[in-house]
Design a protein around this motif. Sequence first.
Motif, mmCIF file in Angstrom:
data_model
loop_
_atom_site.group_PDB
_atom_site.id
_atom_site.type_symbol
_atom_site.label_atom_id
_atom_site.label_comp_id
_atom_site.label_asym_id
_atom_site.label_seq_id
_atom_site.Cartn_x
_atom_site.Cartn_y
_atom_site.Cartn_z
ATOM 1 N N LEU A 138 0.868 -1.157 0.085
ATOM 2 C CA LEU A 138 0.086 0.152 0.082
ATOM 3 C C LEU A 138 0.805 1.223 0.049
ATOM 4 N N ILE A 139 1.902 1.200 0.661
ATOM 5 C CA ILE A 139 3.015 2.300 0.590
ATOM 6 C C ILE A 139 3.501 2.644 -0.814
ATOM 7 N N VAL A 140 3.784 1.639 -1.314
ATOM 8 C CA VAL A 140 4.332 1.929 -2.584
ATOM 9 C C VAL A 140 3.231 2.241 -3.529
ATOM 10 N N MET A 141 1.869 1.819 -3.391
ATOM 11 C CA MET A 141 0.997 1.887 -4.528
ATOM 12 C C MET A 141 0.554 3.467 -4.243
ATOM 13 N N PHE A 142 0.392 3.794 -2.943
ATOM 14 C CA PHE A 142 -0.194 5.120 -2.774
ATOM 15 C C PHE A 142 0.687 6.145 -2.561
ATOM 16 N N CYS A 143 2.318 5.791 -2.504
ATOM 17 C CA CYS A 143 3.334 7.028 -2.026
ATOM 18 C C CYS A 143 4.207 7.015 -3.242
ATOM 19 N N LYS B 289 1.577 3.590 -8.332
ATOM 20 C CA LYS B 289 0.372 2.964 -8.413
ATOM 21 C C LYS B 289 0.471 1.399 -9.233
ATOM 22 N N LYS B 290 1.208 1.569 -10.543
ATOM 23 C CA LYS B 290 1.057 0.219 -11.230
ATOM 24 C C LYS B 290 2.372 -0.819 -10.665
ATOM 25 N N GLY C 83 2.960 -0.900 -7.285
ATOM 26 C CA GLY C 83 2.056 -1.506 -6.360
ATOM 27 C C GLY C 83 1.064 -2.634 -6.714
ATOM 28 N N GLN C 84 0.634 -2.227 -7.792
ATOM 29 C CA GLN C 84 -0.430 -3.462 -8.227
ATOM 30 C C GLN C 84 0.554 -4.772 -8.626
ATOM 31 N N ARG C 85 1.549 -4.540 -9.349
ATOM 32 C CA ARG C 85 2.345 -5.840 -9.727
ATOM 33 C C ARG C 85 2.824 -6.368 -8.648
ATOM 34 N N LEU C 86 3.097 -5.766 -7.529
ATOM 35 C CA LEU C 86 3.806 -6.173 -6.339
ATOM 36 C C LEU C 86 2.802 -6.872 -5.644
ATOM 37 N N ALA C 87 1.433 -6.491 -5.662
ATOM 38 C CA ALA C 87 0.474 -6.959 -4.930
ATOM 39 C C ALA C 87 -0.005 -8.381 -5.646
ATOM 40 N N LEU C 88 0.191 -8.626 -6.685
ATOM 41 C CA LEU C 88 -0.044 -9.681 -7.586
ATOM 42 C C LEU C 88 1.073 -10.647 -7.403
ATOM 43 N N ILE C 89 2.165 -10.319 -7.135
ATOM 44 C CA ILE C 89 3.388 -11.263 -6.780
ATOM 45 C C ILE C 89 3.174 -11.884 -5.597
ATOM 46 N N VAL C 90 2.854 -11.124 -4.660
ATOM 47 C CA VAL C 90 2.599 -11.585 -3.161
ATOM 48 C C VAL C 90 1.443 -12.348 -2.843
ATOM 49 N N VAL C 91 0.320 -12.065 -3.677
ATOM 50 C CA VAL C 91 -0.950 -12.826 -3.565
ATOM 51 C C VAL C 91 -0.489 -14.309 -4.133
#
Length: 143
Positions: free
Chosen positions: A18-23, A26-27, A29-37
Amino acid sequence: MKLLAFLGAETGLLISVLIVMFCWKKKVGQRLALIVVAVNMWLPMIKSIVLRPRPYMEFPDRLKPLVLDQEGAAMDVAAQGYSFPSMHSASIPALYFPLANEAKKKWLWIIAVVLTLSVGISRIVVGMHYPTDVLAGVIYYYG
């Protein structure tokens, strides 16, 4: 040790994404979220196939789980899960290595490597994983 456990757990990973995505971006952060999920989705399936008990469960007379607050829950496999592979050891490089690659900052690479090693060692020290669990977690990300 609890801070390292927090960073590799779902809440710490979510806060980082969320820090990466909003600070920052955004893109990214979304890629990182997909990897972590993806990491956190596949590893429990592997754990369910291997069914390796945690070190403190196999050797209760020699090893105490240092990060668990409730002693009665320590031997509950349903509550604590299985040992192989270490999700903490897979999640940290899965988040921080792509982030360091995207940012192209040497200091972020150093942090990624230090966090990966620190979390891996801490999981062994607190009795939650065997060294092979940690190694398999880190290798999983690169597989």
